[in-house]
Scaffold this motif. Structure first.
Motif, PDB file in Angstrom:
ATOM      1  N   UNK A  77       0.921  -1.160  -0.015  1.00  0.00           N
ATOM      2  CA  UNK A  77       0.076   0.002  -0.176  1.00  0.00           C
ATOM      3  C   UNK A  77       0.878   1.242   0.006  1.00  0.00           C
ATOM      4  N   UNK A  78       0.647   2.036  -0.784  1.00  0.00           N
ATOM      5  CA  UNK A  78       1.253   3.418  -0.866  1.00  0.00           C
ATOM      6  C   UNK A  78       0.420   4.532  -0.838  1.00  0.00           C
ATOM      7  N   UNK A  79       0.976   5.947  -0.361  1.00  0.00           N
ATOM      8  CA  UNK A  79       0.265   7.056  -0.333  1.00  0.00           C
ATOM      9  C   UNK A  79       1.143   8.031  -1.117  1.00  0.00           C
ATOM     10  N   UNK A  80       0.629   9.074  -1.617  1.00  0.00           N
ATOM     11  CA  UNK A  80       1.214  10.325  -2.158  1.00  0.00           C
ATOM     12  C   UNK A  80       0.887  11.460  -1.399  1.00  0.00           C
ATOM     13  N   UNK A  81       1.820  12.463  -1.488  1.00  0.00           N
ATOM     14  CA  UNK A  81       1.609  13.757  -0.545  1.00  0.00           C
ATOM     15  C   UNK A  81       0.683  14.804  -0.923  1.00  0.00           C
ATOM     16  N   UNK A  82      -0.387  14.356  -1.650  1.00  0.00           N
ATOM     17  CA  UNK A  82      -1.282  15.319  -2.112  1.00  0.00           C
ATOM     18  C   UNK A  82      -2.745  14.856  -1.923  1.00  0.00           C
ATOM     19  N   UNK A  83      -3.101  13.477  -2.287  1.00  0.00           N
ATOM     20  CA  UNK A  83      -4.365  13.026  -2.362  1.00  0.00           C
ATOM     21  C   UNK A  83      -4.621  12.136  -0.966  1.00  0.00           C
ATOM     22  N   UNK A  84      -5.739  12.248  -0.866  1.00  0.00           N
ATOM     23  CA  UNK A  84      -6.189  11.067   0.559  1.00  0.00           C
ATOM     24  C   UNK A  84      -6.597   9.730  -0.165  1.00  0.00           C
ATOM     25  N   UNK A  85      -5.808   9.432  -0.896  1.00  0.00           N
ATOM     26  CA  UNK A  85      -6.034   7.924  -1.443  1.00  0.00           C
ATOM     27  C   UNK A  85      -5.107   6.964  -1.253  1.00  0.00           C
ATOM     28  N   UNK A 118      -5.254   0.077   7.921  1.00  0.00           N
ATOM     29  CA  UNK A 118      -4.221   0.722   7.278  1.00  0.00           C
ATOM     30  C   UNK A 118      -4.115   1.864   7.956  1.00  0.00           C
ATOM     31  N   UNK A 119      -2.895   2.354   8.357  1.00  0.00           N
ATOM     32  CA  UNK A 119      -2.808   3.716   8.913  1.00  0.00           C
ATOM     33  C   UNK A 119      -1.866   4.535   8.209  1.00  0.00           C
ATOM     34  N   UNK A 120      -2.413   5.808   8.162  1.00  0.00           N
ATOM     35  CA  UNK A 120      -1.763   6.753   7.254  1.00  0.00           C
ATOM     36  C   UNK A 120      -1.379   7.917   8.313  1.00  0.00           C
ATOM     37  N   UNK A 121      -0.216   8.762   8.074  1.00  0.00           N
ATOM     38  CA  UNK A 121       0.231   9.895   9.013  1.00  0.00           C
ATOM     39  C   UNK A 121       0.345  11.048   8.202  1.00  0.00           C
ATOM     40  N   UNK A 122      -0.090  11.989   8.527  1.00  0.00           N
ATOM     41  CA  UNK A 122      -0.001  13.460   7.982  1.00  0.00           C
ATOM     42  C   UNK A 122       1.158  14.115   8.446  1.00  0.00           C
ATOM     43  N   UNK A 123       1.901  15.187   7.639  1.00  0.00           N
ATOM     44  CA  UNK A 123       2.842  16.007   7.918  1.00  0.00           C
ATOM     45  C   UNK A 123       2.789  16.669   9.570  1.00  0.00           C
ATOM     46  N   UNK A 124       1.532  16.979   9.860  1.00  0.00           N
ATOM     47  CA  UNK A 124       1.056  17.740  11.059  1.00  0.00           C
ATOM     48  C   UNK A 124       1.060  16.459  11.989  1.00  0.00           C
ATOM     49  N   UNK A 129      -6.965   6.267  10.831  1.00  0.00           N
ATOM     50  CA  UNK A 129      -7.111   4.729  10.962  1.00  0.00           C
ATOM     51  C   UNK A 129      -8.049   4.274  10.006  1.00  0.00           C
ATOM     52  N   UNK A 130      -7.769   3.461   8.960  1.00  0.00           N
ATOM     53  CA  UNK A 130      -8.629   2.945   8.005  1.00  0.00           C
ATOM     54  C   UNK A 130      -8.876   1.632   8.091  1.00  0.00           C
ATOM     55  N   UNK A 131      -9.799   1.408   8.776  1.00  0.00           N
ATOM     56  CA  UNK A 131     -10.416   0.042   8.977  1.00  0.00           C
ATOM     57  C   UNK A 131     -11.065  -0.817   7.782  1.00  0.00           C
ATOM     58  N   UNK A 132     -10.687  -1.729   7.296  1.00  0.00           N
ATOM     59  CA  UNK A 132     -11.234  -2.585   5.964  1.00  0.00           C
ATOM     60  C   UNK A 132     -11.151  -1.537   4.995  1.00  0.00           C
ATOM     61  N   UNK A 133     -10.002  -1.200   4.497  1.00  0.00           N
ATOM     62  CA  UNK A 133      -9.732  -0.308   3.164  1.00  0.00           C
ATOM     63  C   UNK A 133     -10.297  -0.859   2.074  1.00  0.00           C
ATOM     64  N   UNK A 134     -10.936  -0.045   1.060  1.00  0.00           N
ATOM     65  CA  UNK A 134     -11.164  -0.433  -0.223  1.00  0.00           C
ATOM     66  C   UNK A 134     -12.392  -1.635  -0.168  1.00  0.00           C
ATOM     67  N   UNK A 135     -13.077  -1.525   1.019  1.00  0.00           N
ATOM     68  CA  UNK A 135     -14.247  -2.445   1.181  1.00  0.00           C
ATOM     69  C   UNK A 135     -15.413  -1.573   1.476  1.00  0.00           C
ATOM     70  N   UNK A 136     -16.743  -2.179   1.130  1.00  0.00           N
ATOM     71  CA  UNK A 136     -17.972  -1.155   1.427  1.00  0.00           C
ATOM     72  C   UNK A 136     -17.972  -0.829   2.839  1.00  0.00           C
TER      73      UNK A 136
END
Length: 316
Positions: A77-85, A118-124, A129-136
Motif C-alpha cells: 500500500x502506498x500514499x502520495x503527498x497530495x491526495x487522500x487515496x 491501514x494507518x496513514x500519517x499526515x505531516x502535521x 486509521x482506515x479499517x477494512x480499506x477498499x471495502x464497502x
C-alpha cells in the motif's frame, strides 16, 4: 527506550578503523563508497545500489511518500503527498491493482498495514486509521495530538513487538522541550490510541561529529564527513522508517543527504549507508517483506517514480 548515553554512539565509531583496515583493499574501496558499520557484530546485508527488481510506478504516484506491506506480503500500500487515496500495489510487478479514497486532499507522508487496518500519517502528525480499506464497510478514525507542522512528520513504521506505530519527524524534536542536533521518533500506542509525549528514539548528530573530529583517517569518507560537519545544521531528515522483521533493527532513510541509518532496539546507531543519487534521487517509502526483502520507493522528481526490491543476503 530513549537514548540516554550519547557517548556510547561515539565509542562505536572506534570500531570503524578496525573494520575498514582489516579488509582487503578492494573491499575497503567498496565499503568506503557506500557506508560505515559502527558495530563489529552487525552486517549490512543489502546492496542498495543494485536492485534485485525495479518497477516503474504510474504517474499518479510521482510524489509517492509512504510505503507499507500486508502481513502475508501479497500486496503493498502506498500514499502520495497530495491526495487522500490509498494505492494498493502488486509487489511482483509494481502494478496498482486498486485504489481507495480515505480522506480529503492533504500532505500525507507515511503509511502502514496492520492486520485489516491501514494507518496513514499526515505531516502535521494526524493519524488516520482506515479499517477494512477498499471495502464497502470501510471506516476511518482520526487522531490528533501535540505534533504539528513544526515537527513535520515524514515516516511511519509498525513496531509489532511493542504494538505501536513509530512516527519519525523530519524537522524539530519536541513540542515543549527542545532537543538541539537531534531528530525525534515518537510512539503511538495501538492499544490505548495515545501518543507518548516524549520521543522514544533520537537520531543524534553530536557524538558522530565528535568522533569525526578526533579521527582524521575517517575523513577519506568525504560525503559522510561533509554531512556531519559541526559548522552546519544537522541535515539528516527522516523521510521513511521501517523495522526489520528478522532483527528488529530500525532502518531510517533521509532524502536530504541520500542516507540510510540502522539503529538497534535501544536506538544505538549500527550502520550509516550512503545512497546512490542515480538509483535513489528521492527515497520516500520503505518497508520489509517477512523474509527480509527490503522495498524502497522513490519520487519521480518530474520523471517516473520507482519501486525497488533488494533481497536480504546474509553474509556467511
Amino acid at each position: 527506550m530513549e537514548i540516554k548515553n550519547n557517548y556510547m554512539v561515539a565509542m562505536l565509531w572506534g570500531f570503524v578503523l578496525t573494520l575498514v583496515y582489516c579488509q582487503p583493499a578492494n573491499d575497503r574501496a567498496a565499503d568506503q563508497a557506500t557506508g560505515l558499520t559502527l558495530d563489529p557484530n552487525f552486517s549490512f546485508n543489502y546492496r542498495l545500489d543494485d536492485p534485485d527488481q525495479a518497477f516503474n510506478l504510474p504517474h499518479e504516484l510521482e510524489e509517492i511518500s509512504g510505503l507499507g506491506i500486508s502481513e502475508d506480503g501479497k500486496e503493498m500500500v502506498a500514499v502520495q503527498d497530495e491526495d487522500g487515496v490509498l494505492f494498493f500495489i502488486n509487489p511482483y510487478n509494481g502494478e496498482v491493482v486498486r485504489e481507495a479514497k480515505f480522506w480529503k486532499d492533504g500532505d500525507y507522508e507515511g503509511v502502514e498495514w496492520v492486520g485489516n487496518t491501514v494507518y496513514v500519517v499526515k505531516s502535521t502528525g494526524t493519524i488516520y486509521e482506515v479499517i477494512n480499506p477498499a471495502h464497502a464497510e470501510q471506516q476511518v478514525e482520526k487522531y490528533n495530538f501535540f505534533l504539528n507542522d513544526d515537527n513535520d512528520v515524514e515516516g511511519l513504521a509498525y513496531d509489532k513487538a511493542n504494538n505501536r506505530l513509530l512516527l519519525a519527524c523530519k524537522a524539530q524534536a519536541g513540542h515543549e522541550v527542545e532537543y538541539p542536533h537531534k531528530k525525534g521518533i515518537y510512539a503511538f500506542d495501538l492499544s490505548t490510541k495515545v501518543m507518548v509525549e516524549q520521543p522514544v528514539y533520537f537520531v543524534d548528530a553530536d557524538s558522530v561529529r565528535h568522533y569525526l573530529e578526533q579521527e582524521p583517517a575517517i575523513r577519506k569518507l568525504e560525503k559522510l564527513v561533509e554531512f556531519f560537519d559541526p559548522e552546519e545544521a544537522f541535515g539528516f531528515s527522516p523521510s521513511a522508517i521501517a523495522i526489520h522483521p528478522l532483527t528488529g533493527h530500525l532502518y531510517i532513510t533521509s532524502s536530504v543527504g541520500k542516507m540510510l541509518l540502522v539503529l538497534d532496539t535501544t536506538g544505538r546507531i549500527l550502520h550509516i549507508e550512503k545512497l546512490s543519487k542515480k538509483v535513489h534521487p528521492q527515497p520516500e517509502g520503505l518497508c520489509f517483506a517477512s523474509n527480509g526483502a527490503l522495498y524502497l520507493s522513490n519520487e519521480g522528481k518530474g520523471g517516473t517514480p520507482k519501486l525497488y526490491r533488494f533481497n536480504y543476503k546474509p553474509r556467511d
